[in-house]
Design an enzyme around this catalytic site. Structure first.
Site, PDB file in Angstrom:
ATOM      1  N   HIS A  37       1.213  -1.349   0.539  1.00 41.95           N
ATOM      2  CA  HIS A  37       0.114   0.379  -0.182  1.00 41.95           C
ATOM      3  C   HIS A  37       0.582   1.415   0.522  1.00 41.95           C
ATOM      4  O   HIS A  37       0.474   2.344  -0.588  1.00 41.95           O
ATOM      5  CB  HIS A  37      -0.831  -0.360   1.319  1.00 41.95           C
ATOM      6  CG  HIS A  37      -0.854   0.286   2.741  1.00 41.95           C
ATOM      7  ND1 HIS A  37      -0.103  -0.384   3.123  1.00 41.95           N
ATOM      8  CD2 HIS A  37      -0.151   1.428   2.907  1.00 41.95           C
ATOM      9  CE1 HIS A  37       0.805  -0.040   4.887  1.00 41.95           C
ATOM     10  NE2 HIS A  37       0.388   1.243   4.181  1.00 41.95           N
ATOM     11  N   ASP A  67       0.206  -7.641   1.516  1.00 36.05           N
ATOM     12  CA  ASP A  67       0.284  -6.346   1.412  1.00 36.05           C
ATOM     13  C   ASP A  67       2.219  -6.402   1.882  1.00 36.05           C
ATOM     14  O   ASP A  67       3.017  -5.366   2.381  1.00 36.05           O
ATOM     15  CB  ASP A  67      -0.074  -6.124   2.841  1.00 36.05           C
ATOM     16  CG  ASP A  67      -0.058  -4.082   2.848  1.00 36.05           C
ATOM     17  OD1 ASP A  67       0.221  -3.155   1.664  1.00 36.05           O
ATOM     18  OD2 ASP A  67       0.193  -3.859   3.841  1.00 36.05           O
ATOM     19  N   GLY A 148       3.801   6.157   7.892  1.00 36.08           N
ATOM     20  CA  GLY A 148       4.797   6.383   7.617  1.00 36.08           C
ATOM     21  C   GLY A 148       5.793   5.405   8.305  1.00 36.08           C
ATOM     22  O   GLY A 148       7.079   5.657   7.467  1.00 36.08           O
ATOM     23  N   SER A 150       4.883   2.316   8.097  1.00 34.48           N
ATOM     24  CA  SER A 150       4.399   1.220   7.275  1.00 34.48           C
ATOM     25  C   SER A 150       5.448   1.064   6.159  1.00 34.48           C
ATOM     26  O   SER A 150       5.871   1.688   5.742  1.00 34.48           O
ATOM     27  CB  SER A 150       3.379   2.262   6.503  1.00 34.48           C
ATOM     28  OG  SER A 150       2.235   1.533   6.955  1.00 34.48           O
ATOM     29  N   THR A 166       2.684  -3.324   9.162  1.00 39.32           N
ATOM     30  CA  THR A 166       1.930  -2.027   8.433  1.00 39.32           C
ATOM     31  C   THR A 166       0.645  -1.330   8.995  1.00 39.32           C
ATOM     32  O   THR A 166       0.845  -2.552  10.300  1.00 39.32           O
ATOM     33  CB  THR A 166       0.890  -3.443   7.646  1.00 39.32           C
ATOM     34  OG1 THR A 166       0.542  -2.572   7.378  1.00 39.32           O
ATOM     35  CG2 THR A 166       0.197  -4.207   8.481  1.00 39.32           C
ATOM     36  N   ILE A 168      -2.537   0.043   7.809  1.00 41.67           N
ATOM     37  CA  ILE A 168      -3.515   0.151   7.594  1.00 41.67           C
ATOM     38  C   ILE A 168      -5.051  -0.222   8.308  1.00 41.67           C
ATOM     39  O   ILE A 168      -4.565  -0.831   9.020  1.00 41.67           O
ATOM     40  CB  ILE A 168      -3.476  -0.146   6.107  1.00 41.67           C
ATOM     41  CG1 ILE A 168      -2.306  -0.741   5.580  1.00 41.67           C
ATOM     42  CG2 ILE A 168      -4.576   0.228   5.314  1.00 41.67           C
ATOM     43  CD1 ILE A 168      -2.808  -1.593   4.555  1.00 41.67           C
ATOM     44  N   GLY A 206     -10.577 -23.354  -3.403  1.00 42.14           N
ATOM     45  CA  GLY A 206     -12.104 -23.596  -4.275  1.00 42.14           C
ATOM     46  C   GLY A 206     -13.500 -24.210  -3.539  1.00 42.14           C
ATOM     47  O   GLY A 206     -13.774 -24.844  -4.170  1.00 42.14           O
ATOM     48  N   GLY A 209     -16.676 -21.842   2.582  1.00 43.74           N
ATOM     49  CA  GLY A 209     -16.222 -22.385   3.852  1.00 43.74           C
ATOM     50  C   GLY A 209     -16.128 -21.083   5.283  1.00 43.74           C
ATOM     51  O   GLY A 209     -17.144 -20.485   5.016  1.00 43.74           O
TER      52      GLY A 209
END
Length: 303
Positions: A37, A67, A148, A150, A166, A168, A206, A209
């Site tokens: 990000h 990320d 900053g 991050s 991170t 965010i 696939g 769940g």
């Protein structure tokens, strides 16, 4: 640990800053790891070292689901950080976060705390939440981390890198006083994929769940596996586990001999694997254990 300035060029080729963050030097040849990000949608990235040296960086690639982003500068005589092992981290361990909060200057900021939880999930997204994603398997710390920071470093007591911080949306979801980091073992796997293939071949099981519970003798509900509600596939086709013989109503109990009790735990395992990796899954069907061995598919781009 370095400061990043991200931006774009105007019509006169001047650098226009649109944001910033942090990065960590992981080899002496100029390879730097940061957050997706931080560099997402940027056309130009500058790297600033503590002594004021500034370099133009090339964006190698990034991965939204984890990320993680990778950039490179033209310098082959750098001092890389010491790499630790995020599998050896325990709740209560000392944690040291180093980054550039609020781009206060070239010198980084150091904060300390403890590892307050493991295997956390965090729903994050862009400023207007038009591009949401859920991060899984995160390290949680009470060492202060803010915008900053991050892409900076989370270290253990020996100064070894155990995570890429991170920040965010932590305040947006009410997680005041808590920071999160992508485990370094996962982050380095993503870096390797981006260097080798230019993209990450995320694994796909696939299924749709749901959390499965068993009832204890005292009536308590106990996390006990993942219930397969539906088999997912395009145009009436099926993906990996469906092709291997799984059916709606089956309960996933083990993956590669490791017990799986929660849906988050299953997703965390899959995020560390890649398409075409072999996998062994034990399911429970009508009280009978069945072992399925197959290869994982590639996660569709529209999911």
């Amino acid at each position: 640990i370095v400061q990043l300035q991200v931006g774009e060029r105007n019509s006169e080729d001047d650098f226009i800053s649109i944001g910033g963050g942090s990065g960590v030097v992981i080899n002496e040849r100029g390879l730097i790891i940061t957050n997706h990000h931080v560099i997402d949608e940027a056309t130009d990235v500058r790297v600033i070292f503590e002594d004021g040296r500034m370099y133009e960086a090339k964006i190698i690639g990034s991965d939204r689901l984890t990320d993680i982003g990778v950039i490179k500068i033209e310098n082959e005589n750098l001092t890389p950080i010491s790499i630790g092992n995020s599998e050896g981290v325990f709740v209560g361990d000392l944690a040291v976060a180093i980054g550039h909060p609020l781009t206060l200057g070239a010198a980084p900021t150091v904060t300390t705390g403890v590892i307050s939880a493991l295997d956390r999930r965090l729903d994050v997204g862009s400023e207007n939440m038009n591009n949401p994603v859920t991060l899984f398997g995160l390290i949680q710390t009470d060492a202060p981390i803010t915008r900053g920071s991050s892409g900076g470093a989370l270290l253990n007591k020996d100064g070894e890198l155990i995570g890429i911080t991170t920040a965010i949306a932590t305040a947006d979801v009410g997680a005041e006083g808590l920071g999160f980091a992508i485990p370094i073992n996962l982050a380095l796997n993503i870096v390797e994929d981006l260097l080798d293939d230019g993209r990450v071949l995320h694994a796909f099981l696939g299924i749709l769940g749901a959390q499965y519970f068993e009832v204890a003798d005292d009536g308590a509900r106990v996390f006990s596996g993942v219930y397969i509600e539906e088999l997912y596939g395009p145009s009436n086709d099926m993906y990996a586990i469906g092709k291997a013989g799984a059916l709606p109503g089956d309960i996933i109990k083990k993956v590669n001999e490791n017990s799986v009790k929660t849906l988050d735990q299953l997703i965390t395992i899959l995020r560390s694997m890649r398409a075409e990796d072999p996998i062994t899954i034990e399911i429970l069907r009508d009280g009978n254990s069945i072992v399925l061995e197959f290869q994982l598919d590639l996660r569709p781009s529209d999911i």
